[in-house]
Design a protein around this motif. Structure first.
Motif, PDB file in Angstrom:
ATOM      1  N   ASN A 486       0.830  -1.208   0.000  1.00  4.37           N
ATOM      2  CA  ASN A 486       0.000   0.000   0.000  1.00  4.37           C
ATOM      3  C   ASN A 486       0.861   1.254   0.000  1.00  4.37           C
ATOM      4  N   ALA A 487       1.972   1.219   0.746  1.00  2.00           N
ATOM      5  CA  ALA A 487       2.879   2.367   0.766  1.00  2.00           C
ATOM      6  C   ALA A 487       3.413   2.644  -0.635  1.00  2.00           C
ATOM      7  N   ASP A 488       3.788   1.601  -1.346  1.00  2.00           N
ATOM      8  CA  ASP A 488       4.296   1.755  -2.711  1.00  2.00           C
ATOM      9  C   ASP A 488       3.215   2.286  -3.643  1.00  2.00           C
ATOM     10  N   SER A 489       1.971   1.825  -3.431  1.00  2.00           N
ATOM     11  CA  SER A 489       0.854   2.302  -4.255  1.00  2.00           C
ATOM     12  C   SER A 489       0.607   3.798  -4.040  1.00  2.00           C
ATOM     13  N   ILE A 490       0.640   4.232  -2.762  1.00  2.00           N
ATOM     14  CA  ILE A 490       0.461   5.655  -2.459  1.00  2.00           C
ATOM     15  C   ILE A 490       1.599   6.462  -3.071  1.00  2.00           C
ATOM     16  N   PHE A 491       2.803   5.937  -2.958  1.00  2.00           N
ATOM     17  CA  PHE A 491       3.990   6.643  -3.465  1.00  2.00           C
ATOM     18  C   PHE A 491       3.867   6.896  -4.966  1.00  2.00           C
ATOM     19  N   HIS A 492       3.470   5.879  -5.719  1.00  2.00           N
ATOM     20  CA  HIS A 492       3.408   6.028  -7.173  1.00  2.00           C
ATOM     21  C   HIS A 492       2.184   6.813  -7.631  1.00  2.00           C
ATOM     22  N   SER A 493       1.185   6.996  -6.737  1.00  2.00           N
ATOM     23  CA  SER A 493       0.007   7.777  -7.107  1.00  2.00           C
ATOM     24  C   SER A 493       0.123   9.250  -6.716  1.00  2.00           C
TER      25      SER A 493
END
Length: 925
Positions: A486-493
């Motif tokens: 989820n952290a990676d998803s937030i980062f890329h969004s």
């Protein structure tokens, strides 16, 4: 008379004159408190519209005289913001025949604008028959001052003829409304497309706009323009140029400009103090501060804030006292800065003293100081007092709510913090982005992941998720909760990713052991700061890539865009200690002196740990005693260092000295002292301190303390007592506790207890090969070869392989590693030949080779290489990844005696200092 009265008194006189029932004829008696011209003006206003008013003015005063008095009255209204009186004067102007006066209408327009009635101002402007340049400029200024920049631009575009004041007014309007680029564009348009010459105000406003956008290149061009057109000697322009360089973070140009300024004013001095504080640190800022010919409250506040932000709270408090002695009156900024210093130390008693002083000297606590008080009490752990201060504040704003919520979250009261957050929303008070950052930080654990997800949803609902600060906090919350996906998803969004965003993800991957992704993100970063470099260096340490980490530090210095801070050096000393890189560590000590961190207590603690882990305990002692203000970490590091180097009595002495100070030991302190007692066989002392920890300091024993006690009792042969302690534990024993018991069983050959320990270790699914090897050795020593073979078969079935022994040492600034059964070292043939000669020589002195024809252990190879590669006077420092065996221990003792060499060997458990045939452990390991 209006021009010599204060504004409010002038308006009161004017109101009295309007309301007084003056007679229509000239009286024979005049009130003594009113001069004759004031009486005439009042009569003229009262009798507005009558023809005799003109006669009164012509006989008593000129036209200019009453007009000037009306103008001064309007100025008084403008200064104190009395809209009602301004309207009454407007009515008087209209009824007395002055409505066509452009001069009075301009001042009336300015009064309405200053009083906040922009619609009235605009009606006056529209009613002026022949507006002059002042009329247009005043209306443009009014629109700009009230945020109506579009209307100001429209009026500016309609202006029939613009003078330099018009351009300055429009540029100032753009600057005040945050349209810095537009302000610069107006300047370019002025210079390129008009015949007007910019003045000092034009250039000053343009440079402020340039500084606000941080465009250094344009700033240099503006500076050249200033010099070319002869403004360089203007004191105001000199200050603006300096301020522009400061805001563009060009320290060199700012310093050069400051040195060229003939007589720098206070603004220039204060700006340079800020530059020095940001770029060079508090020492240079202090030196400049003491050179100032005079100081104002901004100078003192800047210096106090600088010291507080750099963790030098005691010096900030000392400066506050000096400021008070020099009779400077403190303002809200000063109080907030010194309260911040109390927070950083922390020194809540000083904070209480300041709180009492504020109450005594001020009628009320404003919201700014109140927020600082709440923040100080909350961050110092006095949550009840923080809540009391918060409750009595006359105004509770977002800052004070956030400070209180942050205090509860900081000390683990997440539920209470969320209750306060909900109360804040009920008030109602809308949380800002910093409030969201605070509550998300409180929920950044796996236990409160559900609340964190709800906060994430709320931030989307309120539109805060697009803020980089909030998005970073959400990303960090998921990362710290173990949800890297989820952290990676937030980062890329994220629409905007700043340095903190990248650093957060690098840290997240590092903590999860994914060093490859952490390094890949680092290489993709468009911009890096020192925190990013520190995160990557820490990743190298955490994942065992210490040599690569040192190479990354060299790369960091070569890029020369970021300079290391104290955290960098702390990480580097940890790398050098683990690698045994003594020379490199000494070079780092020289570097930190160059960068000005030699007085930092945290860096000093890192040096103590480095020296201790390198076996140089005397050097560690020198650094420890050189620290004037030791903190808890200093004491813990020194006690642990003594324990690791087998100096248990020194550790006990240091612990007792710490108790004599105001430093309160924590659970880490007791791990250090109990471990030191265990390594040195101090049984009675260990038992006493274990009991003292529970009884006096009310610290509940953790698994680390219990493992130390089991190890202490087991090494002393008190196996049954150790087993009883394990059985009476309130929690399930950890693998470290069972491992300590198993090791004691190996020393005393107790196969029954060893089997029991291994049984529990297998239930805990321990994958480490050491436990299996220990049990197999116990069986072999007891003559149970079949059982030993069974343990080795179990290891094979479970895919557990014995970790190969590895030893390494530093020679000629290079780390040389040796692994058993690995003959890849370029000088291995000469080393083996020399080893045979060494063994034969020490055998004549009584050494018995217990390994027989087996391949030599790695430490024997490292010792032999050290004998042939290092000068005779230099101690041989060797690191080892496993515990040293009995045969190698004896080998090292004979080497130190026969060859008169000092050896320092660090295994996984402790240090062994070999000298003249003896070991510092007294064979107790």
């Amino acid at each position: 008379m209006f021009d010599v009265l204060p504004p409010r008194l002038a308006v009161e006189w004017w109101t009295l004159m309007l309301n007084h029932p003056w007679p229509r004829r000239e009286p024979t008696f005049l009130p003594p408190q009113l001069p004759h011209h004031r009486f005439c003006l009042g009569r003229a206003v009262h009798a507005a519209g009558e023809s005799m008013a003109v006669r009164s003015y012509s006989s008593c005063a000129s036209y200019m005289d009453p007009s000037q008095k009306l103008c001064l009255a309007l100025k008084a209204c403008r200064e104190i913001g009395l809209i009602t009186e301004a309207r009454r004067i407007h009515a008087c102007i209209f009824t007395s025949g002055f409505a066509t006066s452009t001069f009075l209408q301009n001042h009336l327009l300015g009064a309405y604008s200053a009083c906040g009635s922009l619609e009235d101002a605009h009606r006056v402007f529209c009613g002026i028959r022949c507006p002059n340049a002042y009329s247009w400029n005043a209306m443009i200024s009014g629109f700009s001052a009230h945020g109506r920049l579009r209307d100001a631009r429209s009026l500016f575009n309609r202006l029939p003829q613009r003078d330099i004041v018009s351009w300055n007014t429009m540029m100032a309007g753009c600057f005040l409304n945050g349209e810095f680029v537009d302000a610069v564009k107006l300047f370019v348009h002025l210079v390129r497309d008009t015949n007007l010459d910019p003045n000092s105000i034009t250039l000053s406003c343009t440079m402020k706009a340039c500084g606000a956008i941080g465009c250094r290149r344009l700033g240099v061009q503006l500076h050249s323009f200033v010099v070319k057109f002869g403004f360089a000697s203007d004191q105001g322009i000199e200050a603006s140029v300096l301020d522009m360089y400061v805001k563009c973070e060009d320290m060199d140009c700012a310093t050069r400009q400051f040195e060229l300024t003939a007589d720098p004013n206070l603004f220039c001095w204060n700006s340079m103090i800020l530059v020095y504080a940001r770029s060079l640190g508090p020492e240079d800022a202090l030196e400049l501060f003491y050179q100032m010919p005079q100081r104002n409250i901004v100078s003192w506040n800047t210096m106090i804030s600088t010291l507080s932000q750099h963790g030098r709270g005691i010096e900030a408090l000392r400066m506050f006292i000096i400021m008070n002695e020099e009779r400077f009156k403190h303002d809200s900024v000063g109080y907030a800065s010194v309260l911040g210093a109390c927070t950083s130390i922390p020194a809540v008693e000083w904070g209480r003293h300041l709180h009492a002083r504020i109450i005594r000297l001020h009628t009320s606590v404003n919201v700014f100081i109140g927020g600082a008080l709440v923040d100080m009490y909350a961050k110092c752990g006095y949550l009840g007092t923080a809540k009391q201060v918060f409750d009595v504040l006359s105004e509770q704003n977002v800052v004070s709510w956030t400070s209180l919520i942050g205090g509860y979250g900081q000390f683990g009261y997440v539920v209470e913090a969320m209750m306060l957050f909900n109360q804040m929303r009920v008030v109602p008070l809308s949380p800002d982005e910093f409030t969201f950052v605070t509550v998300l930080g409180a929920c950044s654990t796996i236990d409160y992941l559900g609340i964190g997800i709800q906060l994430h949803s709320l931030s989307i609902k309120m539109g805060h998720d697009v803020s980089p600060v909030v998005a970073n906090a959400i990303c960090a919350m998921y990362a710290k909760s173990g949800n890297v996906h989820n952290a990676d998803s937030i980062f890329h969004s994220m629409p905007i990713r700043n340095v903190i965003s990248w650093t957060t993800m690098i840290t997240a991957y590092s903590q999860m052991g994914d060093h490859v992704n952490a390094l890949a993100l680092f290489r993709r970063m468009p911009e890096r700061n020192v925190v990013t470099w520190n995160a990557l260096l820490a990743s190298h340490v955490r994942n065992g890539h210490r040599e690569e980490g040192l190479k990354m530090y060299i790369l960091m210095l070569r890029e020369a865009t970021v300079w290391p801070d104290w955290i960098t050096f702390t990480i580097l000393f940890s790398m050098c200690a683990d690698l045994g890189a003594l020379r490199l560590g000494n070079q780092l000590i020289s570097q930190l002196t160059k960068f000005g961190f030699d007085s930092d207590v945290s860096v000093a603690n890192g040096i103590i740990a480095f020296y201790s882990k390198s076996g140089r305990i005397v050097d560690a002692e020198e650094v420890f005693y050189s620290i004037t203000e030791k903190n808890l970490i200093s004491w813990n590091t020194m006690i642990s260092g003594y324990g690791q180097n087998g100096l248990g009595k020194k550790a006990v002495e240091t612990f007792e000295n710490m108790l004599l100070t105001d430093t309160e030991p924590d659970h880490i302190t007791y791990v250090a002292i109990l471990s030191a007692c265990s390594h040195s066989g101090l049984i009675s002392e260990g038992k006493f301190y274990f009991d003292f920890m529970v009884r006096h300091h009310k610290i509940s024993p953790g698994s680390e303390h219990l493992a130390c006690m089991v190890d202490l009792l087991g090494r002393a042969g008190l196996l049954e007592e150790a087993k009883i302690m394990i059985d009476e534990m309130e929690t399930e024993p950890t693998s470290e506790i069972w491992g300590a018991l198993l090791n004691a069983c190996k020393i005393y050959g107790n196969t029954k207890l060893a089997e029991n320990a291994v049984k529990h270790l297998l239930e805990l699914d321990v994958k480490h090969s050491g436990s299996y090897v220990l049990l197999a050795n116990i069986y072999s020593d007891s003559g149970k070869s079949d059982d030993a073979a069974g343990v080795r078969k179990l290891m094979k079935d479970r895919g557990i392989r014995k970790e190969p022994g590895c030893s390494w040492l530093e020679v000629n600034n290079r780390i040389h590693a040796f692994v058993v059964n690995n003959l890849e070292h370029p000088q291995i043939e000469n080393i083996l030949i020399t080893l045979d000669e060494v063994v034969k020589k020490i055998q004549t002195k009584g050494y018995v080779n217990q390994m027989g024809s087996q391949s030599p252990h790695s430490e024997k190879l490292a010792i032999t290489f050290g004998l042939t590669s290092l000068p005779n006077w230099m101690p041989i420092h060797i690191m080892k990844n496993l515990r040293i065996c009995v045969d190698c221990h004896n080998f090292a003792k004979f080497i130190s005696s026969v060859f008169t060499r000092e050896l320092v060997i660090r295994d996984t458990n402790r240090f062994h200092h070999f000298k003249e045939g003896l070991c510092s452990c007294s064979d107790y390991w």
